[in-house]
Write an enzyme that holds these catalytic residues in place. Sequence first.
Site, PDB file in Angstrom:
ATOM      1  CB  CYS A  43      16.192  77.808  -9.933  1.00  0.00           C
ATOM      2  SG  CYS A  43      17.071  79.156 -10.737  1.00  0.00           S
TER       3      CYS A  43
ATOM      4  CB  CYS B 211      15.385  70.188 -37.362  1.00  0.00           C
ATOM      5  SG  CYS B 211      14.547  70.747 -35.871  1.00  0.00           S
TER       6      CYS B 211
END
Length: 308
Positions: free
Chosen positions: A131, A158
Amino acid sequence: MKTIAMMVFLVSLVLAVDLQKWGPEITGLSSEEKKILLHKGTERPFSGQYTNTTVNGIYTCKLCKTPLYRSGDKFASHCGWPSFDDAIKGAVKKIPDADGQRTEIVCAKCGGHLGHVFNGEGYTVKNTRYCVNSLSLNFQPNDIANTTLTKAYFAGGCFWGVEYHLEKLKGVKEVRSGYMGGVTKNPTYEEVVRHTTGHLETVEVIYNPSVVSYETLAKAFFEIHDPTQKNGQGPDIGNQYLSAVFVNNDNESKIIRSLISQLKHNGYDVATKVLKKETFYPAEAYHQNYYQQKGKLPYCHGYVKRFK
């Protein structure tokens, strides 16, 4: 805890000494860049310029220009910061964070703060997320003429299953699940399933047109879901599960309508709607790469050859 604190202090001291070598480079940094690179700050989520980039290239350290990450290892975690599941070998150093819980990542060459690394979240098969702050990075794109990416939008029930199958096609860089076609801005999943937003569960396919054509993507879409079902897809019934293609331009529209004509000629009563592309709203993080995260297979999508 005292031992960890001492380790963090010693590592920080070494990195501080390393950073002293970069006087001219530090001088050229903005106050926000200094806050992050030198003082281990964090930029606001979703504010960084590289959070959603998909162009091919190399991400380098803003301080010393060392290559750190490749675009091929970048993925959409929807956490608000650029995410990579791998780093260039030897380019990034992992050290205990001062909070005693997380693992900090710094440039191995100059010690500039990059962000944190997390394991076990299940986003990709490597199960790792670097990150990184955008302000810790520079980006060097590859030959844009050969690596320009394009986006396509399909709704076929979906979105978990549509995403699962389309992301396996060669030339597809990434598939994101989300919502499109309704009136509600930034809808939540809970709002969509209440049938009040008008949105369809839609996937955004980011692909390289020099590797895979739009027609190939569209054919795959028509063969991984049932384009004849009018009230949903498989056991999923409701207006958010309808079949549709959101086209970006007239050329895409012509391709889709041509494929629908072929399907009708082959005996299929196609219910798929052809609609103009609207604002795409990414779904919540837990919907992304759902089957990969859960280690399961789609329950209402599968391949059926429909084109001769």
